[in-house]
Design a protein around this motif. Structure first.
Motif, short mmCIF file in Angstrom:
data_model
loop_
_atom_site.label_atom_id
_atom_site.label_comp_id
_atom_site.label_asym_id
_atom_site.label_seq_id
_atom_site.Cartn_x
_atom_site.Cartn_y
_atom_site.Cartn_z
N PRO A 6 0.80 -1.23 0.00
CA PRO A 6 0.00 0.00 0.00
C PRO A 6 0.84 1.29 0.00
N GLN A 7 2.12 1.19 0.30
CA GLN A 7 2.96 2.39 0.34
C GLN A 7 3.26 2.93 -1.06
N VAL A 8 3.07 2.11 -2.10
CA VAL A 8 3.35 2.56 -3.47
C VAL A 8 2.22 3.47 -3.92
N GLY A 9 2.60 4.71 -4.21
CA GLY A 9 1.61 5.70 -4.63
C GLY A 9 1.66 6.01 -6.11
N THR A 10 2.76 5.64 -6.78
CA THR A 10 2.91 5.96 -8.20
C THR A 10 3.54 4.79 -8.94
N VAL A 11 2.94 4.45 -10.08
CA VAL A 11 3.53 3.49 -11.01
C VAL A 11 3.63 4.19 -12.36
N LEU A 12 4.87 4.39 -12.81
CA LEU A 12 5.12 4.98 -14.13
C LEU A 12 5.26 3.83 -15.12
N VAL A 13 4.47 3.88 -16.20
CA VAL A 13 4.39 2.75 -17.14
C VAL A 13 4.91 3.16 -18.52
N VAL A 14 5.96 2.47 -18.96
CA VAL A 14 6.51 2.69 -20.29
C VAL A 14 5.61 1.94 -21.28
N HIS A 15 5.14 2.65 -22.29
CA HIS A 15 4.25 2.08 -23.31
C HIS A 15 5.10 1.42 -24.39
N ARG A 16 5.02 0.08 -24.49
CA ARG A 16 5.85 -0.66 -25.44
C ARG A 16 5.04 -1.39 -26.51
N THR A 17 3.78 -1.67 -26.22
CA THR A 17 2.96 -2.41 -27.20
C THR A 17 1.58 -1.78 -27.29
N ALA A 18 0.80 -2.25 -28.24
CA ALA A 18 -0.57 -1.76 -28.41
C ALA A 18 -1.57 -2.64 -27.68
N ARG A 19 -1.09 -3.50 -26.82
CA ARG A 19 -1.99 -4.40 -26.09
C ARG A 19 -2.67 -3.66 -24.94
N PRO A 20 -3.88 -4.09 -24.59
CA PRO A 20 -4.56 -3.45 -23.46
C PRO A 20 -3.83 -3.75 -22.15
N VAL A 21 -3.93 -2.83 -21.23
CA VAL A 21 -3.24 -2.99 -19.94
C VAL A 21 -4.17 -2.49 -18.83
N GLY A 22 -4.16 -3.21 -17.69
CA GLY A 22 -4.96 -2.78 -16.56
C GLY A 22 -4.43 -1.45 -16.01
N TRP A 23 -5.31 -0.69 -15.39
CA TRP A 23 -4.93 0.65 -14.94
C TRP A 23 -5.54 0.94 -13.58
N VAL A 24 -4.76 1.51 -12.68
CA VAL A 24 -5.26 1.94 -11.38
C VAL A 24 -5.29 3.46 -11.39
#
Length: 190
Positions: free
Chosen positions: A136-154
């Motif tokens: 729960p301490q993680v407040g930020t996830v930076l996501v590098v976009h590498r493919t056109a596949r769908p990805v879950g998102w918070v």
């Protein structure tokens, strides 16, 4: 540092701007060249994005990325801020990743949506999502976009890497000031 020393240093750095600093070739054969200037600009923007996420001197940043330009930029940005880039190998299981994030106390994770691991497309972001259920301490996830596949998102936690860097480019002066402050503090300790 004297004025002439600063001028000489500035000239040296300016002369290096067009030098190739990084030549990356991906598994699919895609290739990119990064000049010193481009790498410095990306590093500054990444450092600002990390500052915006609450990263400061000594803070761990969990890096769960395939080897590539972004992993280099994150490492350089952490160095600039005096933060710790903690690399988790992409072969980690979600449980190993969870344990690493908890042990390090990371509040920021940098990952990719997908990566080719031994030629097999692997959903890194999905693994991160499952691992972070217990972090729960993680407040930020930076996501590098590498493919056109769908990805879950918070919502409220996840942010695309390219958007974070685009936004932070407008605030580069403040990160340079923060970096200079962090560097002078850390050099005093050494």
């Amino acid at each position: 540092m004297t004025t002439s020393t600063r001028t000489d240093r500035a000239r040296f750095i300016a002369a290096q701007d067009d030098q190739v600093a990084l030549h990356w070739v991906g598994e699919n054969g895609e290739a990119e060249l990064y000049t010193m200037l481009r790498l410095q600009e990306l590093t500054g923007r990444a450092a600002q994005a990390l500052v915006a996420a609450g990263v400061g001197e000594g803070d761990p940043v969990e890096v769960f990325l395939p080897t590539g330009p972004e992993s280099v930029v994150v490492a350089l940005a952490c160095e600039r801020l005096g933060a710790r880039a903690v690399t988790a190998p992409e072969g980690f299981s979600e449980w190993s990743l969870r344990d690493r994030v908890l042990a390090d106390g990371a509040r920021v994770v940098v990952t990719a949506d997908y990566a080719d691991v031994d030629g097999v497309p692997t959903a890194l972001k999905s693994m991160v999502d499952r691992a972070l259920r217990s972090c729960p301490q993680v407040g930020t996830v930076l996501v590098v976009h590498r493919t056109a596949r769908p990805v879950g998102w918070v919502p409220g936690r996840d942010l695309w890497w390219h958007q974070a860097l685009a936004t932070s480019g407008r605030h580069r002066r403040s990160v340079l000031t923060a970096a200079a402050s962090a560097t002078s503090s850390s050099s005093k300790r050494r």
